[in-house]
Design a protein around this motif. Structure first.
Motif, mmCIF file in Angstrom:
data_model
loop_
_atom_site.group_PDB
_atom_site.id
_atom_site.type_symbol
_atom_site.label_atom_id
_atom_site.label_comp_id
_atom_site.label_asym_id
_atom_site.label_seq_id
_atom_site.Cartn_x
_atom_site.Cartn_y
_atom_site.Cartn_z
ATOM 1 N N ASP A 1 -23.306 -17.096 -13.095
ATOM 2 C CA ASP A 1 -22.412 -18.210 -12.540
ATOM 3 C C ASP A 1 -20.855 -17.866 -12.374
ATOM 4 O OD1 ASP A 1 -21.630 -18.005 -15.247
ATOM 5 O OD2 ASP A 1 -22.241 -20.057 -15.608
ATOM 6 N N GLY A 2 -20.687 -16.792 -12.738
ATOM 7 C CA GLY A 2 -18.757 -16.363 -12.431
ATOM 8 C C GLY A 2 -19.025 -15.402 -11.336
ATOM 9 N N LEU A 3 -19.981 -15.417 -10.420
ATOM 10 C CA LEU A 3 -20.106 -14.478 -9.297
ATOM 11 C C LEU A 3 -20.351 -15.311 -8.133
ATOM 12 C CD1 LEU A 3 -22.132 -11.437 -10.738
ATOM 13 C CD2 LEU A 3 -19.631 -11.638 -10.303
ATOM 14 N N LYS A 4 -19.513 -15.355 -7.160
ATOM 15 C CA LYS A 4 -19.532 -15.990 -5.683
ATOM 16 C C LYS A 4 -19.459 -15.032 -4.664
ATOM 17 C CE LYS A 4 -18.817 -20.812 -7.846
ATOM 18 N NZ LYS A 4 -19.115 -20.177 -9.303
ATOM 19 N N ALA A 5 -19.923 -15.468 -3.578
ATOM 20 C CA ALA A 5 -19.435 -14.961 -2.284
ATOM 21 C C ALA A 5 -19.079 -16.102 -1.214
ATOM 22 C CB ALA A 5 -20.310 -13.858 -1.762
ATOM 23 N N ASP A 6 -18.142 -15.430 -0.360
ATOM 24 C CA ASP A 6 -17.884 -16.760 0.531
ATOM 25 C C ASP A 6 -18.774 -16.669 1.747
ATOM 26 O OD1 ASP A 6 -17.301 -14.065 1.662
ATOM 27 O OD2 ASP A 6 -15.608 -14.940 2.811
ATOM 28 N N LYS A 7 -19.713 -15.556 1.852
ATOM 29 C CA LYS A 7 -20.943 -15.660 2.803
ATOM 30 C C LYS A 7 -22.330 -15.581 1.838
ATOM 31 C CE LYS A 7 -18.388 -13.031 6.113
ATOM 32 N NZ LYS A 7 -18.439 -11.560 6.805
ATOM 33 N N GLU A 8 -22.965 -16.586 1.794
ATOM 34 C CA GLU A 8 -24.076 -16.656 0.851
ATOM 35 C C GLU A 8 -24.951 -15.249 1.106
ATOM 36 O OE1 GLU A 8 -26.477 -18.261 -2.045
ATOM 37 O OE2 GLU A 8 -24.336 -19.119 -1.050
ATOM 38 N N ALA A 9 -25.129 -14.767 2.275
ATOM 39 C CA ALA A 9 -26.000 -13.653 2.666
ATOM 40 C C ALA A 9 -25.344 -12.412 1.867
ATOM 41 C CB ALA A 9 -25.968 -13.064 3.765
ATOM 42 N N CYS A 10 -24.495 -12.493 1.237
ATOM 43 C CA CYS A 10 -23.780 -11.179 0.596
ATOM 44 C C CYS A 10 -23.908 -11.202 -0.993
ATOM 45 C CB CYS A 10 -22.071 -10.967 0.824
ATOM 46 S SG CYS A 10 -21.679 -10.905 2.641
ATOM 47 N N LEU A 11 -24.399 -12.470 -1.505
ATOM 48 C CA LEU A 11 -24.458 -12.554 -2.731
ATOM 49 C C LEU A 11 -25.245 -11.537 -3.554
ATOM 50 C CD1 LEU A 11 -23.251 -14.433 -4.980
ATOM 51 C CD2 LEU A 11 -25.187 -15.887 -4.777
ATOM 52 N N PRO A 12 -26.629 -11.061 -2.973
ATOM 53 C CA PRO A 12 -27.302 -9.865 -3.502
ATOM 54 C C PRO A 12 -26.271 -8.734 -3.797
ATOM 55 C CG PRO A 12 -28.590 -11.067 -2.053
ATOM 56 C CD PRO A 12 -27.053 -11.452 -2.003
ATOM 57 N N VAL A 13 -25.352 -8.494 -2.974
ATOM 58 C CA VAL A 13 -24.701 -7.119 -3.163
ATOM 59 C C VAL A 13 -23.466 -7.492 -4.325
ATOM 60 C CG1 VAL A 13 -22.672 -5.691 -2.428
ATOM 61 C CG2 VAL A 13 -24.487 -6.296 -0.841
ATOM 62 N N VAL A 14 -23.239 -8.680 -4.491
ATOM 63 C CA VAL A 14 -22.005 -8.963 -5.553
ATOM 64 C C VAL A 14 -23.121 -8.942 -6.997
ATOM 65 C CG1 VAL A 14 -20.509 -10.481 -6.462
ATOM 66 C CG2 VAL A 14 -20.666 -10.484 -4.186
ATOM 67 N N HIS A 15 -24.191 -9.616 -7.088
ATOM 68 C CA HIS A 15 -25.238 -9.418 -8.291
ATOM 69 C C HIS A 15 -25.400 -7.972 -8.505
ATOM 70 C CE1 HIS A 15 -26.502 -13.954 -7.968
ATOM 71 N NE2 HIS A 15 -25.229 -13.897 -8.185
ATOM 72 N N ALA A 16 -25.701 -7.445 -7.568
ATOM 73 C CA ALA A 16 -25.928 -5.835 -7.753
ATOM 74 C C ALA A 16 -25.005 -4.977 -8.454
ATOM 75 C CB ALA A 16 -26.528 -5.325 -6.231
ATOM 76 N N ALA B 1 -33.589 -7.163 -0.995
ATOM 77 C CA ALA B 1 -32.722 -8.246 -0.829
ATOM 78 C C ALA B 1 -31.308 -7.772 -0.887
ATOM 79 C CB ALA B 1 -32.695 -9.288 -1.916
ATOM 80 N N VAL B 2 -31.040 -6.423 -1.727
ATOM 81 C CA VAL B 2 -29.839 -5.794 -1.988
ATOM 82 C C VAL B 2 -29.473 -5.029 -0.496
ATOM 83 C CG1 VAL B 2 -28.581 -4.140 -2.845
ATOM 84 C CG2 VAL B 2 -29.939 -5.686 -4.466
ATOM 85 N N LYS B 3 -30.577 -4.268 -0.164
ATOM 86 C CA LYS B 3 -30.365 -3.589 1.190
ATOM 87 C C LYS B 3 -30.204 -4.384 2.351
ATOM 88 C CE LYS B 3 -32.040 -0.134 2.639
ATOM 89 N NZ LYS B 3 -32.926 0.935 3.414
ATOM 90 N N LYS B 4 -30.790 -5.776 2.439
ATOM 91 C CA LYS B 4 -30.367 -6.492 3.720
ATOM 92 C C LYS B 4 -29.113 -6.961 3.628
ATOM 93 C CE LYS B 4 -32.094 -10.794 5.760
ATOM 94 N NZ LYS B 4 -32.942 -11.995 5.660
ATOM 95 N N ALA C 1 -26.461 -5.547 2.003
ATOM 96 C CA ALA C 1 -25.476 -4.606 2.276
ATOM 97 C C ALA C 1 -25.131 -4.505 3.815
ATOM 98 C CB ALA C 1 -25.905 -3.365 1.700
ATOM 99 N N ALA C 2 -26.480 -4.402 4.483
ATOM 100 C CA ALA C 2 -26.433 -4.306 5.966
ATOM 101 C C ALA C 2 -25.584 -5.511 6.643
ATOM 102 C CB ALA C 2 -27.621 -4.010 6.540
ATOM 103 N N GLU C 3 -26.063 -6.548 6.329
ATOM 104 C CA GLU C 3 -25.684 -7.646 6.889
ATOM 105 C C GLU C 3 -24.158 -8.130 6.611
ATOM 106 O OE1 GLU C 3 -27.695 -11.319 5.900
ATOM 107 O OE2 GLU C 3 -29.474 -10.688 7.052
ATOM 108 N N CYS C 4 -23.627 -7.499 5.440
ATOM 109 C CA CYS C 4 -22.264 -7.670 5.025
ATOM 110 C C CYS C 4 -21.549 -6.473 5.374
ATOM 111 C CB CYS C 4 -22.047 -8.299 3.587
ATOM 112 S SG CYS C 4 -23.215 -9.722 3.393
ATOM 113 N N ALA C 5 -21.844 -5.473 6.048
ATOM 114 C CA ALA C 5 -21.084 -4.319 6.387
ATOM 115 C C ALA C 5 -19.595 -4.350 6.641
ATOM 116 C CB ALA C 5 -21.879 -3.193 7.349
ATOM 117 N N GLY C 6 -19.266 -5.448 7.278
ATOM 118 C CA GLY C 6 -17.995 -5.852 7.775
ATOM 119 C C GLY C 6 -17.007 -6.333 6.822
#
Length: 270
Positions: free
Chosen positions: A90-105, A173-176, A178-183
């Motif tokens: 609950d202390g981890l967030k991302a401005d793009k929801e699609a990037c949250l699995p990377v932050v969690h990883a 989910a982490v791979k996806k 990372a690809a979607e949030c490469a920018g």
């Protein structure tokens, strides 16, 4: 070189390099339980074309025994991670929801459905240098000693076990992400915003499937590279998040994926 100058430079380097992993300089102790059971071997490669297969989750005791311990990685110190080394989900967030699995990883947070978790800190042993007092070092010697002192890679390793195809789904989910949030995207870590400017793919092998990336963060115009690895062996997903203080100061030329740590963990998973 004056001791105060060394300390000032050290603090500046730490501030840049720990932008995303502020807690990793701290404590040790404690983690979840486990005792491990390996499955049949065969570390394979990198991308992610392995078919989904239903797996039986390792128990807490089995996962603990499959986790890294002191002596498993030559030239490294291994310790259980403690509460001070972690950021809760609950202390981890991302401005793009699609990037949250990377932050969690990056912070070893399990996906939904995890049955057991263990976490470790793995740090390279400092190079043995001259035993001169800091006050007695010349400028050249002081700079070299400082460089060596910060050329240490610290890796936060998390293992999460899953039932059925949940492990394969968590890895995918982490791979996806990372690809979607490469920018790039902006993460919020324990209330502090951290800007990730890029995610670029690296090479790694191990387990049934594995992938690695360089995650580049930026703060006040200074960029710091981090390494992220995700590895799946049957129903267990391992994540590795690494930083190197010297890399934060020199652009990361000498900072590589901690393949020896990944290989040691893959071997223990079977």
């Amino acid at each position: 070189m004056r001791a105060t100058a060394v300390r000032r430079t050290a603090l500046a380097a730490c501030a840049v390099s720990l932008a995303l992993l502020a807690t990793a300089c701290g404590g040790s102790s404690d983690s979840d339980a486990g005792d491990g059971k390996n499955d049949k071997g065969g570390a394979t490669s990198g991308s992610s074309s392995a078919p989904k297969a239903s797996a039986e989750a390792l128990s807490a005791a089995e996962l603990e025994a499959a986790s890294l311990a002191q002596g498993d990685v030559e030239g490294h110190k291994v310790a259980k991670a403690g509460p001070d080394d972690e950021v809760p989900a609950d202390g981890l967030k991302a401005d793009k929801e699609a990037c949250l699995p990377v932050v969690h990883a990056m912070f070893g947070v399990a996906a939904d459905g995890s049955k057991a978790t263990t976490k470790r800190k793995v740090v390279t042993d400092p190079a043995k240098g001259a035993k001169k007092s800091i006050e007695d070092l010349t400028d050249g010697e002081g700079e070299a000693a400082l460089e060596a002192a910060f050329d240490l890679t610290s890796t936060f390793v998390a293992l999460n076990s899953y039932e059925g195809t949940a492990g394969a789904d968590a890895y995918a989910a982490v791979k996806k992400a990372a690809a979607e949030c490469a920018g790039g995207f902006t993460a919020t870590v324990a209330g502090d915003e951290q800007k990730v400017v890029s995610i670029t793919e690296e090479k790694v092998t191990g387990g049934d499937e594995a992938a690695a990336w360089t995650v580049t963060a930026e703060e006040d115009g200074a960029k710091a590279p981090f390494k992220l690895v995700a590895l799946r062996k049957e129903g267990t997903v391992a994540t590795f998040f690494s930083f190197n203080l010297a890399a934060g100061r020199d652009g990361g030329a000498k900072f590589t994926v901690p393949t020896e740590v990944v290989a040691a963990q893959a071997k223990k998973l079977g």
